[in-house]
Design a protein around this motif. Structure first.
Motif, PDB file in Angstrom:
ATOM      1  N   PRO A   2       0.825  -1.213   0.000  1.00  0.00           N
ATOM      2  CA  PRO A   2       0.000   0.000   0.000  1.00  0.00           C
ATOM      3  C   PRO A   2       0.857   1.259   0.000  1.00  0.00           C
ATOM      4  O   PRO A   2       1.966   1.286   0.524  1.00  0.00           O
ATOM      5  CB  PRO A   2      -0.806  -0.134   1.302  1.00  0.00           C
ATOM      6  CG  PRO A   2       0.019  -1.019   2.186  1.00  0.00           C
ATOM      7  CD  PRO A   2       0.684  -1.979   1.250  1.00  0.00           C
ATOM      8  N   THR A   3       0.312   2.307  -0.627  1.00  0.00           N
ATOM      9  CA  THR A   3       0.996   3.599  -0.626  1.00  0.00           C
ATOM     10  C   THR A   3       0.954   4.192   0.768  1.00  0.00           C
ATOM     11  O   THR A   3      -0.117   4.291   1.378  1.00  0.00           O
ATOM     12  CB  THR A   3       0.313   4.565  -1.611  1.00  0.00           C
ATOM     13  OG1 THR A   3       0.324   3.983  -2.916  1.00  0.00           O
ATOM     14  CG2 THR A   3       1.037   5.904  -1.626  1.00  0.00           C
ATOM     15  N   PRO A   4       2.102   4.594   1.333  1.00  0.00           N
ATOM     16  CA  PRO A   4       2.086   5.121   2.701  1.00  0.00           C
ATOM     17  C   PRO A   4       1.352   6.453   2.787  1.00  0.00           C
ATOM     18  O   PRO A   4       1.319   7.232   1.828  1.00  0.00           O
ATOM     19  CB  PRO A   4       3.576   5.278   3.034  1.00  0.00           C
ATOM     20  CG  PRO A   4       4.248   5.399   1.708  1.00  0.00           C
ATOM     21  CD  PRO A   4       3.463   4.548   0.771  1.00  0.00           C
ATOM     22  N   ARG A   6       1.224  10.091   3.746  1.00  0.00           N
ATOM     23  CA  ARG A   6       2.275  11.112   3.864  1.00  0.00           C
ATOM     24  C   ARG A   6       1.870  12.121   4.944  1.00  0.00           C
ATOM     25  O   ARG A   6       0.783  12.709   4.866  1.00  0.00           O
ATOM     26  CB  ARG A   6       2.495  11.807   2.529  1.00  0.00           C
ATOM     27  CG  ARG A   6       2.904  10.858   1.397  1.00  0.00           C
ATOM     28  CD  ARG A   6       2.871  11.590   0.064  1.00  0.00           C
ATOM     29  NE  ARG A   6       1.559  12.198  -0.170  1.00  0.00           N
ATOM     30  CZ  ARG A   6       1.352  13.239  -0.999  1.00  0.00           C
ATOM     31  NH1 ARG A   6       2.361  13.791  -1.645  1.00  0.00           N
ATOM     32  NH2 ARG A   6       0.129  13.731  -1.158  1.00  0.00           N
ATOM     33  N   ASP A  28       3.048   1.889   7.313  1.00  0.00           N
ATOM     34  CA  ASP A  28       2.406   2.567   6.178  1.00  0.00           C
ATOM     35  C   ASP A  28       2.261   4.071   6.388  1.00  0.00           C
ATOM     36  O   ASP A  28       1.276   4.685   5.958  1.00  0.00           O
ATOM     37  CB  ASP A  28       1.037   1.946   5.870  1.00  0.00           C
ATOM     38  CG  ASP A  28       1.140   0.479   5.457  1.00  0.00           C
ATOM     39  OD1 ASP A  28       2.181   0.109   4.882  1.00  0.00           O
ATOM     40  OD2 ASP A  28       0.202  -0.281   5.732  1.00  0.00           O
ATOM     41  N   LYS A  30       4.703   7.807   6.297  1.00  0.00           N
ATOM     42  CA  LYS A  30       5.995   8.409   5.961  1.00  0.00           C
ATOM     43  C   LYS A  30       5.921   9.911   6.233  1.00  0.00           C
ATOM     44  O   LYS A  30       4.992  10.587   5.791  1.00  0.00           O
ATOM     45  CB  LYS A  30       6.342   8.154   4.492  1.00  0.00           C
ATOM     46  CG  LYS A  30       7.674   8.777   4.051  1.00  0.00           C
ATOM     47  CD  LYS A  30       7.974   8.442   2.610  1.00  0.00           C
ATOM     48  CE  LYS A  30       9.254   9.119   2.117  1.00  0.00           C
ATOM     49  NZ  LYS A  30      10.449   8.709   2.903  1.00  0.00           N
ATOM     50  N   THR A  32       6.874  13.395   5.365  1.00  0.00           N
ATOM     51  CA  THR A  32       7.355  13.986   4.118  1.00  0.00           C
ATOM     52  C   THR A  32       7.586  15.490   4.205  1.00  0.00           C
ATOM     53  O   THR A  32       8.123  16.083   3.267  1.00  0.00           O
ATOM     54  CB  THR A  32       6.348  13.717   2.983  1.00  0.00           C
ATOM     55  OG1 THR A  32       5.058  14.196   3.398  1.00  0.00           O
ATOM     56  CG2 THR A  32       6.262  12.229   2.678  1.00  0.00           C
ATOM     57  N   ASP A  67      -0.613  14.134   3.097  1.00  0.00           N
ATOM     58  CA  ASP A  67      -2.041  13.810   3.174  1.00  0.00           C
ATOM     59  C   ASP A  67      -2.628  14.168   4.529  1.00  0.00           C
ATOM     60  O   ASP A  67      -3.849  14.280   4.669  1.00  0.00           O
ATOM     61  CB  ASP A  67      -2.251  12.308   2.929  1.00  0.00           C
ATOM     62  CG  ASP A  67      -1.531  11.817   1.697  1.00  0.00           C
ATOM     63  OD1 ASP A  67      -1.808  12.363   0.604  1.00  0.00           O
ATOM     64  OD2 ASP A  67      -0.683  10.904   1.809  1.00  0.00           O
TER      65      ASP A  67
END
Length: 700
Positions: A2-4, A6, A28, A30, A32, A67
């Protein structure tokens, strides 16, 4: 894979490190982006993470770099930043207190609902493993029918007595409840539901500068259904007691949420003779299990999973697992819970007597100050006393501070506070226009030598250059006696003793301050910088801390491991005497000289604590510190940090450096007395009275 998610951090202060550590350990997720008005502060967190740096929230939003955001700024701007980020489509976690009122919190929730985003509250202790166990056991009926709860935050808050006084926390009495109350109230709501406040009172007032009183303790009586609740907040010098105690029909459970320890006391069916023995054995067994379990966890993780850190990890894991899986918010951290908690805090504030919530009216300014002295570091212990002494001597003073306000609300005609970056030469020069004498009391506590060169040595040189450009007549720089090698009791230290040529084996603070002196003296020799250097000893007196790390390593207010055996005389000096020495340096013909501002020989470390016992009736547990053991332990930590955790720039102070902390070498203060006409307190009884009896060391 899965896309982490952010995540960006808005605010790069002390609490940001805890959030960053927890997020790094969360699946999951990160980091940023890091945003702070201070680019250097943001970069210190962002660079090791490979995150982007921003200095405005709007730039962070426009970058589309994240996000979700964690809002870690002062509470008075939480609401505006949170609603701005929610409107931009970001999920938000807001550090507690999430706002300054339930109304503002509800506005954040409304913004989240309108945007279709999640609003989370930073009630981190609800993520602690031992609390989760306590709650599950209570709900399972293991404690029987719970009739009472005591929820306590008893931990010294030193800024109330020794500053800095320009914190949001101290602006109004209610801010103390807004800051600490959410921890306690969140426990109660999560365990029992809606809480009704019956009574609130405050005690142990302390007077901030400007005759502005603040309470240091609160006692609140409440009820949730059939459960009677007592909330206690104590901020004086007290033993650390951050706990939740549940009293049920079958057991009494006590959670120490600062230590992640849960102990349950139960009745047993043994006969009357064996009953008390069995009860204590069961309690002892639980404490051993909890103690060994926590010790093993911290040892295995190299102290990266301490209880406070675990609470943040539990919180972030609950929040981001729900986000990643599209599940409803965990109610412990939801926006609706935040509103409910803040509504209860508002109810507590409303129950307090009006006089508790009152603040002193600021003095009315009748003229603009015309400063001839500039104090850099004027909000600190020495700086505050120095500024008031300069005013008493007839000088107007300009104080350089990070903020636009300082601890001098009663002196608007004589003291002005200006904000300027110590890294901005032009701003420093402008702040020195019209100034005759500059006192540089600034210091920087850094973790690497590179940071010391930038934030301490570089700043000291920049201040000196600004003083030259502004035509300042005298620059008085405060170094530290810690730069000396004080490991040999047979060596007497005077200003002629000098520092070691190679100080790479010294602690960073001692080495950095010595390097500042070396560079400044070079400017004096080559360019005529009008420099005088002061090196205060262990400064004590009113406004100073009880837990002074120049004496030993403290473990709360009740126990200290002193540096060494503690029988040698320490270089104590009264705050008033330090200030008197600094003021005398303004006009004395001493340019290019240095002075050790160390008082007359008075007390050893043991003698100091004996005097506290005799004068104040408080017996502090004093344990001698084996300096070789300190050195060996530090060496092991050095190896673990460098090779296991792979941290950059770590240092290993020498054994002599550790011995220097005990101040074995005696000081001779003849030069200060002869060159400045300085006369530090020489009568022991008066010294004890000023350093201990009247110093408000315990806050009451």
């Amino acid at each position: 894979m899965p896309t982490p998610i952010r995540v960006g951090l808005i605010g790069a202060g002390y609490i940001a490190d805890w959030h960053a550590d927890a997020l790094r350990a969360t699946t999951d997720v990160k980091i940023t982006a890091v945003c702070d008005l201070s680019e250097a502060a943001a970069r210190a967190i962002a660079d090791p993470l490979g995150a982007r740096v921003f200095t405005t929230v709007q730039h962070l939003i426009d970058s589309k770099a994240c996000d979700a955001v964690h809002i870690l700024t002062p509470p008075n701007i939480h609401k505006d930043i949170a609603t701005q980020c929610l409107a931009a489509g970001l999920h938000v976690l807001v550090e507690k207190p999430v706002a300054e009122s339930a109304t503002e919190t509800a506005e954040i929730l409304a913004a989240a609902d309108f945007a279709g985003r999640h609003f989370h509250a930073g009630h981190n202790f609800l993520g602690l493993p031992s609390y989760i166990r306590m709650k599950a056991a209570m709900q399972a009926g293991d404690y029987g029918r719970v009739s009472g709860a005591e929820i306590t935050w008893a931990l010294p808050l030193s800024p109330l007595r020794s500053g800095p006084f320009n914190l949001w926390l101290l602006r109004q009495p209610k801010n103390l409840l807004l800051e600490l109350g959410p921890h306690l109230v969140a426990f109660a709501h999560d365990l029992f539901g809606e809480v009704e406040i019956l009574h609130a009172e405050a005690a142990h007032p302390v007077t901030l500068p400007g005759d502005d009183p603040r309470p240091q303790s609160f006692r609140i009586l409440a009820r949730a259904g059939h459960v009677e609740i007592t909330f206690t907040i104590a901020l004086v010098e007290t033993i650390d007691d951050r706990s939740v105690t549940l009293r049920g029909s079958s057991a009494r459970a006590r959670l120490d949420y600062a230590q992640d320890v849960l102990v349950v006391e139960r009745e047993n069916a043994a006969d009357l003779v064996a009953n008390p023995l069995r009860k204590q054995r069961e309690l002892a067994h639980q404490r051993l299990v909890e103690g060994f379990s926590n010790a093993f966890t911290q040892f295995r993780s190299l102290n990266t999973r301490n209880p406070y850190g675990l609470s943040f990890r539990g919180m972030t894991a609950a929040i981001y697992s729900a986000l990643a899986e599209g599940k409803p918010q965990d109610p412990r951290f939801s926006g609706q819970t935040a509103v409910t908690v803040m509504r209860t805090i508002d109810a507590i504030i409303a129950k307090l007597p009006d006089k508790v919530l009152q603040t002193a009216a600021p003095a009315v300014q009748t003229r603009a100050p015309k400063p001839t002295a500039l104090v850099i570091g004027g909000t600190g212990f020495i700086g505050r006393a120095l500024t008031r002494r300069l005013v008493a001597d007839g000088r107007d003073v300009r104080v350089l501070s990070r903020g636009k306000s300082g601890p001098f609300p009663d002196l608007p005609d004589r003291v002005e506070t200006v904000s300027a970056s110590l890294h901005d030469l032009d701003a420093l020069t402008a702040a020195m226009r019209g100034i005759e004498v500059v006192f540089n009391l600034a210091k920087s506590l850094d973790d690497t030598w590179a940071d010391c060169l930038k934030n301490d040595v570089g700043v000291a040189l920049r201040i000196a250059m600004a003083a030259e450009q502004a035509g300042v007549k005298r620059l008085i720089y405060t170094g530290t006696i810690a730069s000396y090698d004080m490991s040999d009791p047979n060596v007497q230290i005077t200003e002629d003793t000098g520092f070691a040529e190679d100080m790479t084996d010294r602690n960073l603070y001692a080495r950095s301050k010595a390097e500042c002196e070396r560079k400044l003296l070079e400017l004096h020799r080559t360019r005529g910088l009008p420099l005088v250097i002061a090196r205060p000893g262990i400064v004590v007196g009113k406004g100073g801390p009880l837990q002074h790390w120049g004496i030993g390593r403290w473990h709360g207010a009740g126990a200290v491991r002193i540096w060494g055996h503690g029988r040698n005389i320490l270089p104590f000096v009264l705050i008033d005497d330090v200030v008197d020495g600094l003021v005398r340096m303004i006009d004395a013909p001493v340019v290019g000289q240095s002075f050790n501002l160390v008082g007359e020989p008075m007390l050893s470390a043991r003698g100091y604590f004996n005097a506290i016992h005799e004068a104040l009736g408080a017996k502090i547990r004093v344990v001698p510190g084996n300096l070789t053991a300190f050195y060996a332990s530090d060496s092991v930590k050095y190896l673990l940090k460098k090779y296991a955790l792979r941290k950059q720039g770590v240092i290993r102070p020498s054994r002599a450096d550790w011995q220097s902390r005990a101040h074995f070498s005696p000081f001779i203060n003849t030069r200060a007395k002869q060159g400045l006409g300085w006369q530090p307190e020489h009568e022991k009884a008066r010294f004890v009275e000023k350093a201990i009896t009247n110093a408000n060391l315990f806050g009451f």
